[in-house]
Write a protein that holds these residues in place. Structure first.
Motif, short mmCIF file in Angstrom:
data_model
loop_
_atom_site.label_atom_id
_atom_site.label_comp_id
_atom_site.label_asym_id
_atom_site.label_seq_id
_atom_site.Cartn_x
_atom_site.Cartn_y
_atom_site.Cartn_z
N GLU A 214 0.53 -1.22 -0.17
CA GLU A 214 -0.39 -0.05 0.10
C GLU A 214 0.39 1.64 -0.23
O GLU A 214 0.49 2.03 -0.35
N LYS A 215 2.91 1.37 0.38
CA LYS A 215 3.38 2.02 0.19
C LYS A 215 3.98 2.52 -1.26
O LYS A 215 3.89 1.36 -1.64
N ILE A 216 3.81 3.40 -1.56
CA ILE A 216 5.42 3.73 -2.31
C ILE A 216 6.94 3.83 -2.13
O ILE A 216 6.95 3.92 -0.60
N ILE A 217 7.37 2.47 -2.65
CA ILE A 217 8.67 2.27 -2.39
C ILE A 217 9.67 3.62 -3.41
O ILE A 217 9.50 3.10 -4.78
N ILE A 218 10.76 3.88 -2.14
CA ILE A 218 11.87 4.79 -2.56
C ILE A 218 12.94 3.79 -2.43
O ILE A 218 12.79 2.76 -1.10
N GLY A 219 13.91 3.89 -3.28
CA GLY A 219 15.19 2.46 -2.75
C GLY A 219 16.00 3.75 -3.80
O GLY A 219 16.32 4.25 -4.68
N ILE A 237 16.76 9.31 4.13
CA ILE A 237 16.12 8.65 5.19
C ILE A 237 15.83 9.31 6.77
O ILE A 237 14.69 8.42 7.28
N SER A 238 16.05 10.54 6.77
CA SER A 238 15.83 11.49 8.00
C SER A 238 13.94 12.17 8.11
O SER A 238 13.16 11.50 9.16
N HIS A 239 13.68 12.36 6.36
CA HIS A 239 11.90 13.08 6.94
C HIS A 239 10.96 12.23 5.90
O HIS A 239 9.89 12.63 5.48
N PHE A 240 11.79 11.34 5.37
CA PHE A 240 10.54 10.33 4.63
C PHE A 240 9.37 10.42 5.65
O PHE A 240 9.54 10.05 6.58
N ASP A 241 8.29 10.59 5.17
CA ASP A 241 6.84 10.55 5.64
C ASP A 241 6.88 8.39 5.37
O ASP A 241 6.42 7.69 5.02
N ARG A 242 6.41 8.08 6.73
CA ARG A 242 6.63 6.63 6.49
C ARG A 242 4.95 5.89 6.76
O ARG A 242 5.49 4.67 6.49
N LEU A 247 11.24 2.64 2.24
CA LEU A 247 12.53 2.96 1.52
C LEU A 247 13.47 1.09 1.72
O LEU A 247 13.55 0.58 2.38
N VAL A 248 13.91 1.11 0.65
CA VAL A 248 14.72 0.37 0.43
C VAL A 248 16.53 0.24 0.30
O VAL A 248 16.67 1.31 -0.59
N SER A 270 13.63 -0.92 4.67
CA SER A 270 14.28 -2.29 4.52
C SER A 270 16.36 -2.56 3.70
O SER A 270 16.09 -1.64 2.65
N PHE A 271 16.76 -3.45 4.31
CA PHE A 271 18.19 -3.40 4.45
C PHE A 271 18.97 -4.56 3.10
O PHE A 271 18.08 -5.69 3.47
N LEU A 272 19.03 -4.19 2.13
CA LEU A 272 19.64 -5.46 1.26
C LEU A 272 20.48 -5.64 0.81
O LEU A 272 21.30 -4.25 0.58
N PRO A 273 21.75 -7.03 0.44
CA PRO A 273 22.42 -6.82 0.33
C PRO A 273 22.74 -6.42 -1.78
O PRO A 273 23.54 -5.62 -1.72
N ARG A 274 21.38 -7.09 -2.25
CA ARG A 274 21.51 -5.93 -3.47
C ARG A 274 20.18 -6.35 -3.56
O ARG A 274 19.23 -7.00 -3.67
N VAL A 275 19.45 -5.67 -4.94
CA VAL A 275 17.93 -5.68 -5.64
C VAL A 275 18.45 -5.98 -7.36
O VAL A 275 19.54 -5.40 -7.56
#
Length: 315
Positions: A214-219, A237-242, A247-248, A270-275
């Protein structure tokens, strides 16, 4: 190995090459495969045993592969600079010893362009494939002043003898290099880094997309190094609306640990090694940055990759 009469012999030089991972090595492999399949070219790739932290696709190597010693794979800047000087020398020397009709010189390690101008000029036609531009990157990265006598002498030797042709990542980088060389360059080709063909087959949604449907994914997916704006990413990272966004982060490079420490305790990430490439289109907005002093010295290839996936960018 006996070769048919008049078969063109090409050597490609780059620090990493499949089956070891690395984005520039992947590009070199795809070019080698194309030259072999479409032009019957005999391709020798001169490389080291190094991997690149940014990864890349796992490919079967094309061409005949020749390996030279890898001197240093750590993160100490001075040791990296020192080892790359000698790695570059032995890579170019090994390529020349193959007696090819043309050498395609990439720009990792940083001194490949320098040694090509010295060891290949007048002896073997060569093409510069400029992923990044050296030694200009040393100034852009604040390693040395542009007025430093040693740097000015290094730059003079690098640009004193131009390659016969140039492969650049864009028209402005091509013009930047043509202006830098003292001799004219015969021909220029443009191959933007990051280009790939989007898969038509539907792929399953990754967990980070399913859980935040339901959210907009930024990465931010890729290198965060000296050429990129760490402050830009920290502000996001500090200011986006949760409530509206997720955020990826899939980062590597010299500033990656700093970013990961900064974001560690924050929610909505989400912390990922890679997409994986086939999952790039699940990110709705890709974050891209390049500091002004790095213009034309390197390019934000992740911007091209994002557009290839069908997603917009916030630059």
């Amino acid at each position: 190995m006996s070769l048919p009469n008049k078969q063109l012999r090409v050597a490609i030089v780059n620090r990493n090459y499949p089956p070891r991972v690395g984005v520039t090595g992947e590009s070199a492999c795809r070019l080698a495969r194309y030259l072999e399949a479409n032009h019957g070219t005999h391709v020798t790739v001169v490389s080291t045993r190094s991997n690149y932290a940014g990864g890349g696709s796992l490919l079967d190597p094309a061409g005949e592969v020749r390996l030279v010693r890898s001197w240093y794979d750590g993160k100490n800047k001075l040791l990296r600079l020192f080892s790359s000087f000698f790695e570059s020398y032995f890579l170019i020397k090994s390529a020349r010893s193959r007696k090819p009709d043309r050498v395609i010189v990439m720009t990792d390690p940083p001194f490949l362009q320098f040694w090509a101008a010295i060891l290949l000029a007048g002896k073997c036609p060569w093409t510069l494939w400029s992923m990044d531009v050296f030694p200009d990157a040393f100034v852009a990265g604040n390693l040395v002043s542009s007025r430093n006598p040693a740097y000015r002498f290094l730059k003079y030797l690098t640009y004193r003898k131009a390659p016969q042709s140039l492969i650049a990542l864009g028209p402005l980088q091509a013009q930047y290099l043509k202006d830098a060389y003292l001799d004219p360059i015969d021909s220029v080709s443009i191959i933007p880094c990051g280009v790939y063909q989007k898969l038509n087959e539907p792929t399953s949604k990754p967990a980070w997309k399913e859980e935040n449907s339901e959210k907009i994914i930024i990465g931010y997916c890729g290198n965060i190094g000296e050429a990129h704006s760490v402050e830009f990413l920290k502000q996001v990272i500090s200011h986006f609306d949760r409530e509206r966004f997720h955020l990826v982060l899939a980062v590597y490079g010299v500033r990656a640990e700093e970013i990961l420490r900064f974001a560690k305790e924050k929610e909505g990430i989400s912390f990922l090694p890679r997409v994986e490439r086939e999952q790039m289109h699940f990110i709705d907005i890709h974050l891209v940055s390049l500091l002004k002093n790095w213009s034309h010295v390197c390019v934000p290839s992740k911007a091209v990759s994002a557009i290839c996936s069908g997603s917009p960018i916030l630059f």
